[in-house]
Design a protein around this motif. Structure first.
Motif, short mmCIF file in Angstrom:
data_model
loop_
_atom_site.label_atom_id
_atom_site.label_comp_id
_atom_site.label_asym_id
_atom_site.label_seq_id
_atom_site.Cartn_x
_atom_site.Cartn_y
_atom_site.Cartn_z
N ALA A 17 -12.37 0.83 7.45
CA ALA A 17 -11.69 1.65 6.45
C ALA A 17 -10.74 0.80 5.61
O ALA A 17 -10.62 0.98 4.40
CB ALA A 17 -10.92 2.78 7.15
N ARG A 26 -2.23 4.47 -1.96
CA ARG A 26 -2.87 5.77 -1.72
C ARG A 26 -3.47 5.80 -0.32
O ARG A 26 -3.64 4.76 0.32
CB ARG A 26 -3.96 6.00 -2.76
CG ARG A 26 -5.10 5.02 -2.63
CD ARG A 26 -5.96 5.01 -3.90
NE ARG A 26 -7.12 4.17 -3.70
CZ ARG A 26 -7.12 2.84 -3.79
NH1 ARG A 26 -5.99 2.18 -4.05
NH2 ARG A 26 -8.22 2.14 -3.61
N GLU A 48 -12.83 -1.14 3.16
CA GLU A 48 -13.28 -0.28 2.05
C GLU A 48 -12.20 -0.15 0.99
O GLU A 48 -12.43 -0.21 -0.19
CB GLU A 48 -13.59 1.12 2.56
CG GLU A 48 -15.02 1.35 2.96
CD GLU A 48 -15.15 2.68 3.71
OE1 GLU A 48 -14.55 3.67 3.23
OE2 GLU A 48 -15.80 2.69 4.78
N GLY A 49 -10.95 0.05 1.50
CA GLY A 49 -9.82 0.20 0.58
C GLY A 49 -9.67 -1.00 -0.32
O GLY A 49 -9.26 -0.90 -1.46
N HIS A 64 -12.11 -2.14 -3.90
CA HIS A 64 -11.85 -1.89 -5.31
C HIS A 64 -11.21 -3.08 -6.01
O HIS A 64 -11.24 -3.16 -7.23
CB HIS A 64 -10.92 -0.68 -5.46
CG HIS A 64 -11.50 0.55 -4.83
ND1 HIS A 64 -12.43 1.32 -5.47
CD2 HIS A 64 -11.30 1.12 -3.62
CE1 HIS A 64 -12.77 2.34 -4.69
NE2 HIS A 64 -12.09 2.23 -3.55
N CYS A 106 0.83 -1.20 0.00
CA CYS A 106 0.00 0.00 0.00
C CYS A 106 0.87 1.25 0.00
O CYS A 106 0.35 2.36 -0.11
CB CYS A 106 -0.95 0.02 1.19
SG CYS A 106 -0.11 0.34 2.75
N THR A 142 -6.64 6.18 1.91
CA THR A 142 -8.09 6.09 1.73
C THR A 142 -8.84 6.84 2.82
O THR A 142 -9.91 7.37 2.57
CB THR A 142 -8.55 4.61 1.71
OG1 THR A 142 -7.88 3.91 2.75
CG2 THR A 142 -8.24 3.98 0.38
N ARG A 143 -8.28 6.89 4.04
CA ARG A 143 -8.95 7.65 5.09
C ARG A 143 -7.94 8.11 6.14
O ARG A 143 -6.93 7.45 6.37
CB ARG A 143 -10.02 6.81 5.80
CG ARG A 143 -11.41 7.04 5.24
CD ARG A 143 -12.42 6.29 6.06
NE ARG A 143 -12.83 7.01 7.25
CZ ARG A 143 -13.66 6.49 8.15
NH1 ARG A 143 -14.12 5.26 8.00
NH2 ARG A 143 -14.03 7.20 9.21
N MET A 170 -4.20 3.25 4.47
CA MET A 170 -3.76 3.24 3.07
C MET A 170 -4.18 1.95 2.39
O MET A 170 -4.46 0.94 3.05
CB MET A 170 -2.23 3.40 3.02
CG MET A 170 -1.76 4.70 3.66
SD MET A 170 0.02 4.94 3.53
CE MET A 170 0.20 5.28 1.78
N SER A 171 -4.22 1.96 1.06
CA SER A 171 -4.54 0.73 0.33
C SER A 171 -3.72 0.66 -0.95
O SER A 171 -3.25 1.68 -1.45
CB SER A 171 -6.04 0.65 0.04
OG SER A 171 -6.36 1.64 -0.90
#
Lengths: 257, 304, 280
Positions: A249, A216, A252-253, A256, A44, A218-219, A210-211
């Protein structure tokens, strides 16, 4: 005033299989005295981001500032101490010799070095071990010595890349507690890479989730926990709720993928 | 453990031979250039002395040309050595006494014979040592200490003594080559046969394997990388041993004898040509062992 | 019948060692090795006496010791000429040159890629062969012997030292970068200490090479002293005990040379795992 600033930072490695986007559009601002954790799965870019702050890696896009200047100038001004995953102590030097190594490189006087070495050894509770060689100490003690080494020259920023990742959980708990105390005592700004949710939640004032692909943020979650944190804070509902939020979180990452 | 670290950018190194060869070729060219400069510098004095004796002056360009084409230069120029090599290798019948191929063959045969004897003896003793504690404690300290003794230096003496006993020809040289290749193989093999760790040995014990089984299925395969590493050292040592064994006065065949007769008669080109032949021979022998090593280890699933 | 005492001694020594080897303590290990060496010497002495082996072929150990004592001043002269001047002098110069060259190469990847394959290649060559050339260039005295030694020890030490200077791990280098360490400090405080175990490996290998080079070079011409000179002339006069006495001196010198370097290594690289095991 923000000590570390990143605006739209990206970093791409060229490889034989095409470019790898290690970091993409990273925006971040870390205030003085913050304890910021970077958490996320493999790839990540959390370590890459920390290394970019330390100017051990050069971003291919965006802008960054550390302690009011560009990262490389900050490195040359010795603005931060860096702690790696492994202690990385030099086997031919004693613990005291290892801690005084950056001081020698930075041109501190002999008496100044001795005084600082004694002070940081005390800080990480290794008084009396200065004359030992690294290989005569346990893994946890070695890692404490490497933290002492990063503290010795009194930089305002401490960057730590999974410093306790290789240690067992019991030692890890103790060192986490000691690190928090140290942070409160010194008021340093700390950037801390980890892949452990409890560790991130327990230590941080802010948690950067991060993801990967591309790496990046993400939160960014601000911690509502008080500054005073005994180990059993981990059983409180606030702590559990925050850990849950971080876990969500992270999930969520991954959505995708 | 490396969680959070990016997979290292796998920048595939350019395996183009050109990219690898360029630095080597550059350094080689620099060496040749230095060599030419040194040849001119070192041979110039003789030319100047000659000119002074004849009472003539020589132009600098003339001087340079002459320094590179002397009959017995202090340092022959690279092209002179090349000509000497070509003449010695292709310019003679290979059965001729002036053929470098013939001399190289004499040296090579003694080297290989000695290498074979030394390797066999070294391996056999190593097998004995790992299986017998008393042999280990008796022989190993001496074997290790003997590596610090300049055995090679007494090679010519051994040759002379053996010839006084009527032993001449290939055998004495092969014995010296064998002696020199014996110790690297012994030490390497003992180390190799001992590489299996306690866990692997316990595993064999749990199957009630016999000593022979442990040897054939565990110790011997585990020792092969070590064996090959010492074989490379041993074959180079065997060649050096043979060449030095060819040095005593009276020897007429082999690259060592070529070196000595060249030094007696001041035939520097001959010395250098013999030296380069020896170098090529050494490189070829080591390369052959390395090739066998790669093939064997790959077949066994260990990459080398 | 005359073989009986020889076989008896052999079997006796063997049995004693098998019994002693079972204890496997430092003391008994030393004793086993010593008994083995002593047995070989005694067998040698007995064989020569019982079968009356001519001195020209194999002198008895007692004759060699006698020659060693009688010719001690001669042997000392040779020792100084060959070992101290030729071998040691050349070894020190060669090692210093190789270390400096390695440090110079270390900064240039291009030079490393160019010189290392050549260095590895040369390290495997029969370099003693250049002895006649260097004797022509530098004369008969010890200078030419030292020159041979310089060339012989240079490449093995160079190759080891270059490998050693690269032996730092990525984390140590990053650490140095994080302190913005100047080149000289990182060389002195990180690369050189990390290279020491490799350097000593090269230094130990080359102790024997140095002696070989110095002695063999004397076969191509020397003043009327030196171990190589003495060996070749004594062989000519069939004074084999003297030849063996020189060999004994060379063997002791070689072992001591190696032992001294190994001792310095232990003190300098006490922190290295290979040295720590010995400390228990």
């Amino acid at each position: 005033m923000s000590v570390i600033e990143a605006q739209n930072v990206s970093l791409t490695f060229p490889t034989a299989d095409g470019p790898v986007h290690a970091l993409s559009a990273v925006n971040l601002s870390i205030e003085r005295g913050d304890f910021v954790s970077f958490i996320g799965p493999s790839g990540c870019g959390k370590t890459t981001l920390l290394r970019s702050i330390a100017a051990l890696e050069t971003p291919t896009g965006g802008s960054m500032s550390v302690a009011g200047r560009d990262p490389d100038a900050a490195r040359k001004a010795r603005a931060y101490g860096y702690v790696f995953q492994a202690p990385g102590l030099f086997p031919w030097r004693t613990i005291a010799g290892n801690i005084s190594l950056p001081l020698e490189i930075m041109g501190f006087s002999k008496s100044g070095r001795a005084e600082r070495v004694a002070r940081v050894l005390d800080l990480v509770e290794l008084e009396g071990f200065g004359g030992k060689y690294p290989w005569q100490l346990s893994g946890g003690m070695q890692q404490r010595a490497s933290i002492a080494r990063a503290l010795a020259f009194d930089a305002d920023i401490l960057l730590m890349d999974e410093p306790f990742g290789a240690l067992d959980e019991i030692v890890r708990d103790r060192l986490n507690e000691a690190l928090l105390q140290l942070w409160r005592k010194t008021g340093k700004t700390i950037g801390f890479v980890t892949h452990s949710i409890p560790e991130a939640v327990y230590l941080s004032t802010r948690i950067v989730v991060m993801s990967p692909r591309p790496g990046r943020i993400t939160r960014i979650i601000d911690s509502p926990l008080p500054a005073e944190r005994p180990l059993d804070i981990r059983d409180t509902p606030e702590f559990i709720a925050l850990a849950h939020e971080v876990r969500e979180a992270l999930r969520e990452g991954h959505a995708h993928d | 453990m490396t969680d959070g670290t990016l997979p290292m950018p796998a920048i595939r190194s350019f395996r183009l031979p050109l990219a690898k060869a360029a630095p080597v070729v550059t350094v080689l060219l620099v060496i040749v250039a230095i060599w030419y400069a040194a040849a001119i510098g070192m041979n110039a004095r003789w030319e100047r002395d000659q000119a002074a004796r004849a009472g003539t002056q020589i132009a600098p360009s003339q001087l340079v040309l002459r320094t590179l084409s002397q009959d017995r230069p202090v340092l022959p120029a690279p092209h002179q050595v090349a000509v000497g090599l070509y003449d010695g290798i292709a310019g003679q019948k290979i059965t001729s006494r002036r053929s470098l191929v013939w001399h190289a063959w004499v040296t090579l045969s003694a080297t290989l014979a000695g290498f074979a004897i030394g390797t066999a003896a070294g391996s056999a003793l190593a097998i004995g040592i790992v299986h017998s504690r008393s042999m280990d404690q008796s022989v190993m300290p001496w074997a290790v200490a003997s590596q610090t003794v300049p055995i090679l230096a007494i090679a010519p003496m051994v040759i002379v003594v053996l010839s006084s006993m009527g032993i001449t020809g290939l055998l004495p040289k092969a014995l010296i080559a064998a002696w020199l290749s014996f110790f690297p193989v012994l030490v390497g093999m003992v180390k190799g046969l001992r590489t299996p760790d306690a866990m692997q040995l316990d595993q064999m014990r749990s199957w009630n394997a016999s000593r022979a089984h442990v040897f054939w299925f565990l110790r011997l395969p585990a020792s092969l990388p070590y064996l090959f590493a010492s074989l490379k050292v041993a074959i180079a040592a065997a060649l050096v041993g043979t060449i030095v064994a060819e040095l005593p006065a009276g020897a007429t065949a082999g690259l060592g004898a070529r070196l000595l007769s060249g030094s007696y008669y001041g035939q520097t080109v001959q010395i250098w040509a013999a030296l380069f032949t020896a170098a090529a021979l050494a490189a070829t022998l080591v390369a052959v062992v390395a090739r066998v090593e790669r093939i064997t280890l790959r077949k066994m699933g260990m990459q080398a | 019948m005359s073989a009986l005492p020889i076989i008896g001694l052999w079997l006796g020594g063997w049995a004693l060692n098998i019994w002693l080897a079972r204890f496997d303590r430092p003391l008994t290990r030393g004793a086993v090795a010593a008994i083995f060496g002593l047995t070989v010497l005694l067998l040698w002495e007995m064989t020569v006496r019982i079968y009356q082996v001519p001195t020209i072929i194999l002198p008895a150990p007692s004759q060699i010791i006698e020659s060693l004592v009688q010719n001690r001043s001669l042997l000392l002269t040779d020792f100084v000429q060959t070992i101290l001047r030729g071998a040691l002098g050349g070894w020190v110069i060669g090692a210093a040159a190789a270390i400096l060259a390695a440090i110079a190469i270390d900064r240039s990847p291009f030079l490393q890629k160019g010189l290392l394959p050549i260095g590895n290649f040369v390290a495997a060559l029969p370099i003693v062969g250049i002895a006649p050339i260097l004797v022509m260039w530098f004369g008969f005295d010890w200078h030419s012997k030292a020159a041979v030694v310089v060339v012989m020890v240079f490449f093995p030490i160079l190759v080891n030292m270059v490998a050693g200077l690269r032996a730092t791990d990525a984390m140590q280098r990053d650490l140095m970068a994080s302190w913005a360490t100047p080149y000289a400090a990182s060389l002195w405080k990180m690369r050189l200490p990390a290279a020491l175990p490799f350097l000593f490996n090269g230094l130990k290998i080359t102790t024997t090479l140095a002696l070989i080079g110095a002695i063999v070079a004397e076969f191509f011409g020397s003043p009327t002293k030196g171990m190589g000179f003495r060996i070749s002339t004594a062989v000519g006069r069939l004074d084999l005990p003297l030849v063996w006495a020189e060999i004994v001196v060379a063997a002791i010198a070689g072992t001591c040379f190696y032992a001294i370097v190994a001792l310095i290594e232990r003190r300098a690289t006490f922190w290295h795992p290979s040295q720590r095991i010995n400390r228990g």
